[in-house]
Design an enzyme around this catalytic site. Structure first.
Site, PDB file in Angstrom:
ATOM      1  N   HIS A 171      48.338  40.244  42.347  1.00 15.41           N
ATOM      2  CA  HIS A 171      46.907  40.537  42.526  1.00 15.41           C
ATOM      3  C   HIS A 171      46.778  41.663  43.563  1.00 15.41           C
ATOM      4  CE1 HIS A 171      42.569  38.916  43.452  1.00 15.41           C
ATOM      5  NE2 HIS A 171      42.646  40.210  43.573  1.00 15.41           N
ATOM      6  N   GLU A 214      42.531  47.896  44.081  1.00 15.87           N
ATOM      7  CA  GLU A 214      43.390  47.308  45.116  1.00 15.87           C
ATOM      8  C   GLU A 214      43.791  48.349  46.155  1.00 15.87           C
ATOM      9  OE1 GLU A 214      44.195  43.983  45.538  1.00 15.87           O
ATOM     10  OE2 GLU A 214      42.631  43.796  44.045  1.00 15.87           O
ATOM     11  N   HIS A 270      42.287  47.644  49.731  1.00 17.01           N
ATOM     12  CA  HIS A 270      43.304  47.059  50.615  1.00 17.01           C
ATOM     13  C   HIS A 270      44.382  48.062  51.018  1.00 17.01           C
ATOM     14  CE1 HIS A 270      41.638  43.106  49.502  1.00 17.01           C
ATOM     15  NE2 HIS A 270      41.674  43.517  48.247  1.00 17.01           N
TER      16      HIS A 270
HETATM   17  P1  5GP Z   1      39.905  41.685  45.394  1.00 16.71           P
HETATM   18  O1  5GP Z   1      39.834  40.192  45.336  1.00 16.71           O
HETATM   19  O2  5GP Z   1      41.299  42.201  45.283  1.00 16.71           O
HETATM   20  O3  5GP Z   1      39.208  42.310  46.522  1.00 16.71           O
HETATM   21  O4  5GP Z   1      39.106  42.187  44.078  1.00 16.71           O
HETATM   22  C1  5GP Z   1      39.565  42.014  42.790  1.00 16.71           C
HETATM   23  C2  5GP Z   1      38.772  42.924  41.858  1.00 16.71           C
HETATM   24  O5  5GP Z   1      39.637  43.381  40.832  1.00 16.71           O
HETATM   25  C3  5GP Z   1      37.595  42.245  41.196  1.00 16.71           C
HETATM   26  O6  5GP Z   1      36.515  43.151  41.122  1.00 16.71           O
HETATM   27  C4  5GP Z   1      38.103  41.925  39.815  1.00 16.71           C
HETATM   28  O7  5GP Z   1      37.066  41.975  38.848  1.00 16.71           O
HETATM   29  C5  5GP Z   1      39.081  43.060  39.569  1.00 16.71           C
HETATM   30  N1  5GP Z   1      40.193  42.653  38.712  1.00 16.71           N
HETATM   31  C6  5GP Z   1      40.643  43.354  37.667  1.00 16.71           C
HETATM   32  N2  5GP Z   1      41.663  42.729  37.091  1.00 16.71           N
HETATM   33  C7  5GP Z   1      41.891  41.584  37.785  1.00 16.71           C
HETATM   34  C8  5GP Z   1      42.819  40.523  37.656  1.00 16.71           C
HETATM   35  O8  5GP Z   1      43.709  40.474  36.793  1.00 16.71           O
HETATM   36  N3  5GP Z   1      42.741  39.523  38.578  1.00 16.71           N
HETATM   37  C9  5GP Z   1      41.811  39.526  39.576  1.00 16.71           C
HETATM   38  N4  5GP Z   1      41.806  38.492  40.424  1.00 16.71           N
HETATM   39  N5  5GP Z   1      40.899  40.514  39.715  1.00 16.71           N
HETATM   40  C10 5GP Z   1      40.945  41.537  38.825  1.00 16.71           C
END
Ligand code: 5GP
Length: 260
Positions: free
Chosen positions: A67, A148, A152
């Site tokens: 993630h 990401e 981050h």
């Molecule tokens: P984070 O939690 O890293 O700040 O945000 C995650 C963002 O990435 C969200 O906007 C989510 O919609 C997007 N995203 C795209 N693909 C994925 C995935 O496979 N898993 C997750 N958890 N978020 C994803």
């Protein structure tokens, strides 16, 4: 000859000491305390009421997916202290703490999928295998990587290539799926596992107990969703997770680890 030898050893020691000092200075300049290396179990992403999508409609392997690699504070900071290294903050005596576990970087670098892609082209097949999107909002994983990096990675002190490579290398070094399988924790739609046995298996294999996050499937059963491993400022060595962490994992004592 002997003198030459002593000099070489002395030069080596000086350069090692200098490199150490440079590293120390570099790590002190970073405005966070450790990284979370976060991996998601695809079945638990997919079997909620939101469902999931696969880029190119190709179902990935039954393996944890990255993630993100998230710079984190070890403790909450006051708004006033946000942005200062831990050793210069007054947080311990502060009353009004704000949770900054996943704070945004101040110096956001405006970026888009295409720019991210150009800098990490050589990593792309590895990324597609290990850091694929499951979200139906994204048709391609590049949007996920871009998010990401922006949210981050820009705080990490690494350039884009080093950031993505560090996350991939950490996953490859500690293969969570294999670690759990070796401990008899096999994906199953029927079985339940003690949360402690999942945590212990990872701790034994990596030397550091992870934090775990759970979600609920459509039948409202609690299941392992994400594993948070704590990593040092070098982005590569597992470190003990700071305790107590301001994190609600949503898990119960026993959880499902669903088949994918
Ligand atoms: P984070 O939690 O890293 O700040 O945000 C995650 C963002 O990435 C969200 O906007 C989510 O919609 C997007 N995203 C795209 N693909 C994925 C995935 O496979 N898993 C997750 N958890 N978020 C994803």
């Amino acid at each position: 000859m002997k003198l030459h030898c002593y000099c070489s050893v002395a030069a080596l020691l000086v350069s090692v000491a200098l490199a150490g000092a440079t590293n120390d200075r570099y790590y002190k300049s970073l405005d966070f305390d450790f990284f979370y290396h976060v991996q998601q179990w695809p079945a638990s992403f997919c079997d909620t009421k939101f469902g999931c999508c696969f880029p190119g409609n190709e179902k990935p392997e039954a393996d944890f997916g990255i993630h993100g690699l998230w710079p984190n504070y070890a403790v909450c900071r006051t708004a006033e202290d946000a942005g200062r290294p831990l050793n210069q903050s007054n947080t311990a005596s502060a009353l009004a703490l704000v949770p900054l576990r996943r704070r945004r970087c101040r110096d956001l670098i405006k970026t888009n999928g295409r720019r991210v892609r150009a800098q990490i082209r050589d990593l792309e097949s590895d990324l597609l295998r290990n850091w694929g999107t499951l979200s139906c909002k994204n048709k391609e994983s590049t949007a996920f990587w871009s998010h990401e990096w922006t949210r981050h990675g820009t705080c990490s002190g690494m350039d884009q290539h080093a950031y993505f490579r560090a996350a991939l290398e950490f996953k490859a070094r500690f293969n969570l799926t294999r670690i759990l399988l070796d401990a008899g924790i096999v994906p199953s739609d029927e079985k339940e596992y003690f949360l402690s046995s999942i945590r212990d298996a990872v701790a034994e294999a990596t030397g550091s107990a992870p934090n775990l996050e759970c979600n609920r499937n459509e039948r409202n059963e609690t299941q392992l969703f994400q594993v948070y491993q704590c990593v040092g400022l070098d982005g590569s060595s597992p470190v003990r997770c700071p305790m107590p962490l301001p994190m609600d994992g949503g898990c119960t004592d026993t959880v499902k680890f669903p088949a994918f």
